[in-house]
Design a protein around this motif. Structure first.
Motif, short mmCIF file in Angstrom:
data_model
loop_
_atom_site.label_atom_id
_atom_site.label_comp_id
_atom_site.label_asym_id
_atom_site.label_seq_id
_atom_site.Cartn_x
_atom_site.Cartn_y
_atom_site.Cartn_z
N MET A 1 0.84 -1.26 -0.02
CA MET A 1 0.10 0.06 -0.10
C MET A 1 1.02 1.29 -0.13
O MET A 1 1.92 1.21 0.63
N ALA A 2 0.51 2.23 -0.83
CA ALA A 2 1.12 3.43 -0.83
C ALA A 2 1.08 4.09 0.54
O ALA A 2 0.16 4.30 1.31
N GLY A 3 2.47 4.79 0.78
CA GLY A 3 2.49 5.56 2.08
C GLY A 3 2.60 4.64 3.35
O GLY A 3 2.90 5.10 4.45
N ASN A 4 2.98 3.36 3.12
CA ASN A 4 3.28 2.50 4.44
C ASN A 4 4.70 2.08 4.22
O ASN A 4 4.97 0.97 5.09
N HIS A 5 5.54 2.56 3.63
CA HIS A 5 6.88 2.43 3.53
C HIS A 5 7.50 2.56 5.15
O HIS A 5 7.46 3.57 5.54
N PRO A 6 7.93 1.65 5.54
CA PRO A 6 8.94 1.73 7.08
C PRO A 6 9.59 2.96 6.94
O PRO A 6 10.60 3.17 5.87
N ARG A 7 9.79 3.67 8.06
CA ARG A 7 10.70 4.75 8.22
C ARG A 7 11.98 4.51 8.81
O ARG A 7 12.10 3.62 9.55
N LEU A 8 13.12 4.79 7.82
CA LEU A 8 14.40 4.50 8.30
C LEU A 8 14.84 5.24 9.72
O LEU A 8 14.48 6.31 9.89
N GLN A 9 15.56 4.09 10.42
CA GLN A 9 15.81 4.98 11.84
C GLN A 9 17.23 5.95 11.52
O GLN A 9 17.88 5.49 10.58
N PRO A 10 17.16 6.81 12.31
CA PRO A 10 18.29 7.80 11.95
C PRO A 10 19.60 7.36 12.51
O PRO A 10 19.70 6.49 13.39
N THR A 11 20.61 7.78 11.97
CA THR A 11 21.98 7.50 12.29
C THR A 11 22.19 7.81 13.81
O THR A 11 22.09 9.35 13.81
N ARG A 12 22.60 7.15 14.73
CA ARG A 12 22.67 7.47 15.82
C ARG A 12 24.14 8.12 16.19
O ARG A 12 25.12 6.88 16.36
N VAL A 13 24.36 9.21 16.80
CA VAL A 13 25.76 9.73 16.85
C VAL A 13 25.94 10.22 18.24
O VAL A 13 25.24 10.52 19.15
N PHE A 14 27.26 9.58 18.86
CA PHE A 14 27.90 10.22 20.09
C PHE A 14 28.77 11.06 19.72
O PHE A 14 29.86 10.82 18.92
N LEU A 15 28.75 12.27 20.44
CA LEU A 15 29.60 13.18 19.95
C LEU A 15 30.51 13.61 21.06
O LEU A 15 30.16 13.72 22.31
N LEU A 16 32.02 13.42 20.89
CA LEU A 16 33.04 13.82 22.02
C LEU A 16 33.36 15.01 21.77
O LEU A 16 34.31 15.14 20.77
N GLU A 17 33.30 16.08 22.31
CA GLU A 17 33.81 17.37 22.18
C GLU A 17 33.75 18.03 23.44
O GLU A 17 32.88 18.11 24.29
N ALA A 18 34.86 18.65 23.62
CA ALA A 18 35.08 19.43 24.98
C ALA A 18 34.99 21.04 24.87
O ALA A 18 34.60 21.55 25.84
N ASN A 19 34.56 21.36 23.68
CA ASN A 19 34.39 22.91 23.44
C ASN A 19 32.86 22.96 23.52
O ASN A 19 32.32 22.98 22.63
N PRO A 20 32.39 23.87 24.27
CA PRO A 20 30.84 23.98 24.51
C PRO A 20 30.46 24.68 23.25
O PRO A 20 29.33 24.69 22.94
N LEU A 21 31.28 25.63 22.63
CA LEU A 21 30.76 26.28 21.41
C LEU A 21 30.42 25.40 20.30
O LEU A 21 29.44 25.60 19.51
N VAL A 22 31.50 24.48 20.12
CA VAL A 22 31.31 23.66 19.01
C VAL A 22 30.15 22.58 19.26
O VAL A 22 29.43 22.40 18.59
N VAL A 23 29.83 22.02 20.67
CA VAL A 23 28.99 21.31 20.75
C VAL A 23 27.62 22.09 20.81
O VAL A 23 26.67 21.40 19.87
N SER A 24 27.69 23.23 20.96
CA SER A 24 26.32 24.05 20.70
C SER A 24 25.85 23.84 19.25
O SER A 24 24.72 23.83 18.82
N GLY A 25 26.89 24.32 18.39
CA GLY A 25 26.78 24.63 16.90
C GLY A 25 26.19 23.24 16.39
O GLY A 25 25.41 23.21 15.67
N ILE A 26 27.06 21.97 16.74
CA ILE A 26 26.73 20.87 16.12
C ILE A 26 25.51 20.24 16.55
O ILE A 26 24.52 19.91 15.75
#
Length: 209
Positions: free
Chosen positions: A1-26
């Motif tokens: 049936m049209a419109g019943n395609h399963p939704r792909l799961q997003p890629t799950r990201v673990f961000l390792l970053e010590a700079n809070p400005l970079v963290v905020s931007g990403i």
């Protein structure tokens, strides 16, 4: 049936970053990417090493973290045979940094000064199972004296770099002191150095940045 395609799961990201400005931007930019989900953020590499990997697809690793550098994170992930794909997000443009990261298993590598589109292109390529790094002469990856060492010799040299005596090394890995001396003699010959100080200096230069 049209419109019943399963939704792909997003890629799950673990961000390792010590700079809070970079963290905020990403964080802000990832929110606009429906195929990416920022699952965890930390300033410490040890948090990724200790993490349960079921909820992580990609680790984005800054070059300098609060407790270690990106190369050490990669080294520990490799030692535990981690299935997490790693992308180094680096402010270090030295070719040697890129070579070492690739040797240690990084699947992606991009610079913080690059256009943000390059960052997302790298994440998506790695998520799809590809390697995405700046141009590198792959023949140069083994262009280092350490490439001549086997796994046991590299283990011995790593222990040696911690300042252990021959007897301590022998006790640690379960061999006689004479056997340790034999191994070290072979290591010195392969590295073309005269003594342990020179071998340790070479090891430190090649494995740390």
């Amino acid at each position: 049936m049209a419109g019943n395609h399963p939704r792909l799961q997003p890629t799950r990201v673990f961000l390792l970053e010590a700079n809070p400005l970079v963290v905020s931007g990403i964080t802000s930019l990832v929110q606009d990417q429906p195929d990416l989900a920022l699952e965890r953020i930390s300033e410490k590499g040890s948090d990724l090493i200790a993490a349960t990997e079921d909820g992580i697809d990609i680790a984005v690793i800054a070059w300098d973290l609060a407790d270690m550098k990106a190369l050490e994170v990669l080294r520990r992930l490799k030692a535990k045979n981690s299935a997490v794909k790693s992308v180094v997000f680096s402010n270090n443009r030295e070719p040697s940094a890129l070579r070492q990261a690739v040797r240690l298993g990084a699947r992606g590598y991009c610079y913080q000064q690059d256009d943000i589109d390059i960052f997302f292109t790298t994440l998506r390529a790695v998520a799809a199972g590809h390697i995405c790094i700046p141009f590198i002469d792959f023949a140069s990856l083994n262009d280092t004296p350490l490439a001549a060492l086997n796994a046991r010799e590299r283990e011995l040299l790593d222990i040696l770099a911690r300042g252990w005596t021959n007897q301590q090394i022998a006790n640690r890995i379960g061999m006689s002191e004479n056997t340790v001396k034999y191994y070290l003699k072979n290591i010195y010959e392969k590295l073309n150095v005269r003594n342990r100080s020179m071998a340790v200096a070479l090891w430190t230069r090649e494995t740390q940045n």
